[in-house]
Design a protein around this motif. Structure first.
Motif, PDB file in Angstrom:
ATOM      1  N   ALA A 155       0.835  -1.207   0.000  1.00  0.00           N
ATOM      2  CA  ALA A 155       0.000   0.000   0.000  1.00  0.00           C
ATOM      3  C   ALA A 155       0.866   1.252   0.000  1.00  0.00           C
ATOM      4  N   ALA A 156       1.944   1.227   0.780  1.00  0.00           N
ATOM      5  CA  ALA A 156       2.837   2.394   0.825  1.00  0.00           C
ATOM      6  C   ALA A 156       3.475   2.640  -0.539  1.00  0.00           C
ATOM      7  N   LEU A 157       3.905   1.579  -1.193  1.00  0.00           N
ATOM      8  CA  LEU A 157       4.499   1.747  -2.524  1.00  0.00           C
ATOM      9  C   LEU A 157       3.469   2.251  -3.530  1.00  0.00           C
ATOM     10  N   ALA A 158       2.258   1.738  -3.441  1.00  0.00           N
ATOM     11  CA  ALA A 158       1.207   2.202  -4.349  1.00  0.00           C
ATOM     12  C   ALA A 158       0.928   3.683  -4.149  1.00  0.00           C
ATOM     13  N   ILE A 159       0.926   4.110  -2.917  1.00  0.00           N
ATOM     14  CA  ILE A 159       0.675   5.529  -2.634  1.00  0.00           C
ATOM     15  C   ILE A 159       1.829   6.387  -3.131  1.00  0.00           C
ATOM     16  N   LEU A 160       3.062   5.893  -2.931  1.00  0.00           N
ATOM     17  CA  LEU A 160       4.218   6.679  -3.361  1.00  0.00           C
ATOM     18  C   LEU A 160       4.255   6.885  -4.874  1.00  0.00           C
ATOM     19  N   PHE A 161       3.793   5.896  -5.626  1.00  0.00           N
ATOM     20  CA  PHE A 161       3.843   5.998  -7.075  1.00  0.00           C
ATOM     21  C   PHE A 161       2.526   6.496  -7.683  1.00  0.00           C
ATOM     22  N   ALA A 162       1.590   6.863  -6.860  1.00  0.00           N
ATOM     23  CA  ALA A 162       0.320   7.397  -7.356  1.00  0.00           C
ATOM     24  C   ALA A 162       0.536   8.827  -7.848  1.00  0.00           C
ATOM     25  N   PRO A 163      -0.217   9.225  -8.868  1.00  0.00           N
ATOM     26  CA  PRO A 163      -0.051  10.591  -9.404  1.00  0.00           C
ATOM     27  C   PRO A 163      -0.789  11.627  -8.551  1.00  0.00           C
ATOM     28  N   ARG A 164      -0.202  11.971  -7.408  1.00  0.00           N
ATOM     29  CA  ARG A 164      -0.771  12.986  -6.505  1.00  0.00           C
ATOM     30  C   ARG A 164       0.313  13.980  -6.137  1.00  0.00           C
ATOM     31  N   SER A 165      -0.097  15.036  -5.486  1.00  0.00           N
ATOM     32  CA  SER A 165       0.880  16.004  -4.995  1.00  0.00           C
ATOM     33  C   SER A 165       1.618  15.412  -3.800  1.00  0.00           C
ATOM     34  N   GLY A 166       2.757  15.964  -3.495  1.00  0.00           N
ATOM     35  CA  GLY A 166       3.582  15.452  -2.398  1.00  0.00           C
ATOM     36  C   GLY A 166       2.883  15.502  -1.051  1.00  0.00           C
ATOM     37  N   SER A 167       2.183  16.599  -0.763  1.00  0.00           N
ATOM     38  CA  SER A 167       1.519  16.713   0.543  1.00  0.00           C
ATOM     39  C   SER A 167       0.361  15.723   0.659  1.00  0.00           C
ATOM     40  N   ASP A 168      -0.381  15.523  -0.425  1.00  0.00           N
ATOM     41  CA  ASP A 168      -1.472  14.533  -0.398  1.00  0.00           C
ATOM     42  C   ASP A 168      -0.914  13.120  -0.220  1.00  0.00           C
ATOM     43  N   THR A 169       0.178  12.833  -0.915  1.00  0.00           N
ATOM     44  CA  THR A 169       0.791  11.503  -0.811  1.00  0.00           C
ATOM     45  C   THR A 169       1.295  11.254   0.602  1.00  0.00           C
ATOM     46  N   ARG A 170       1.972  12.236   1.189  1.00  0.00           N
ATOM     47  CA  ARG A 170       2.487  12.070   2.558  1.00  0.00           C
ATOM     48  C   ARG A 170       1.348  11.869   3.552  1.00  0.00           C
ATOM     49  N   LYS A 171       0.282  12.644   3.421  1.00  0.00           N
ATOM     50  CA  LYS A 171      -0.854  12.502   4.326  1.00  0.00           C
ATOM     51  C   LYS A 171      -1.476  11.113   4.190  1.00  0.00           C
ATOM     52  N   SER A 172      -1.676  10.664   2.966  1.00  0.00           N
ATOM     53  CA  SER A 172      -2.242   9.324   2.742  1.00  0.00           C
ATOM     54  C   SER A 172      -1.326   8.237   3.304  1.00  0.00           C
ATOM     55  N   LEU A 173      -0.035   8.412   3.119  1.00  0.00           N
ATOM     56  CA  LEU A 173       0.929   7.428   3.621  1.00  0.00           C
ATOM     57  C   LEU A 173       0.894   7.360   5.150  1.00  0.00           C
ATOM     58  N   VAL A 174       0.885   8.504   5.792  1.00  0.00           N
ATOM     59  CA  VAL A 174       0.837   8.539   7.256  1.00  0.00           C
ATOM     60  C   VAL A 174      -0.453   7.905   7.767  1.00  0.00           C
ATOM     61  N   ASP A 175      -1.575   8.239   7.154  1.00  0.00           N
ATOM     62  CA  ASP A 175      -2.860   7.661   7.569  1.00  0.00           C
ATOM     63  C   ASP A 175      -2.858   6.145   7.387  1.00  0.00           C
ATOM     64  N   GLY A 176      -2.357   5.685   6.257  1.00  0.00           N
ATOM     65  CA  GLY A 176      -2.308   4.243   5.992  1.00  0.00           C
ATOM     66  C   GLY A 176      -1.415   3.507   6.969  1.00  0.00           C
ATOM     67  N   LEU A 177      -0.261   4.087   7.275  1.00  0.00           N
ATOM     68  CA  LEU A 177       0.650   3.445   8.228  1.00  0.00           C
ATOM     69  C   LEU A 177       0.054   3.403   9.628  1.00  0.00           C
ATOM     70  N   GLU A 178      -0.609   4.474  10.025  1.00  0.00           N
ATOM     71  CA  GLU A 178      -1.250   4.484  11.342  1.00  0.00           C
ATOM     72  C   GLU A 178      -2.319   3.396  11.430  1.00  0.00           C
TER      73      GLU A 178
END
Length: 99
Positions: free
Chosen positions: A41-64
């Protein structure tokens, strides 16, 4: 020394030990599965076509969420193992008293 080399006082004790061993293996397998899913999931989020702040927020939420799920899954298994260990200890102590 592996499990097959041990001497057990009863078939019941041997069965309990095997059951505990299977529970530990299942808990480990489940934990590894959760870790793999989280990494995917983290890799999918990192390679998704989003802005950096949206990607970081999604990554943090997913990891939590993954950490909370992993803690919840393993805490129940650990409690079950602790109860079984305590029960086995009492059983052995009782048998030693009457031996």
């Amino acid at each position: 020394m592996n499990m097959n080399d041990r001497l057990y006082y009863s078939k019941e004790a041997e069965r309990r030990v095997q059951q505990l061993h299977q529970q530990r293996q299942m808990t480990l397998a489940f934990s590894v599965l959760l870790l793999g899913m989280s990494m995917g999931a983290a890799l999918a989020i990192l390679f998704a076509p989003r802005s950096g702040s949206d990607t970081r927020k999604s990554l943090v939420d997913g990891l939590e969420n993954a950490v909370e799920g992993g803690v919840g899954a393993t805490s129940g298994a650990v409690e079950g193992l602790q109860k079984e260990f305590d029960r086995l200890r009492k059983d052995v102590e009782e048998r030693l008293k009457h031996a």
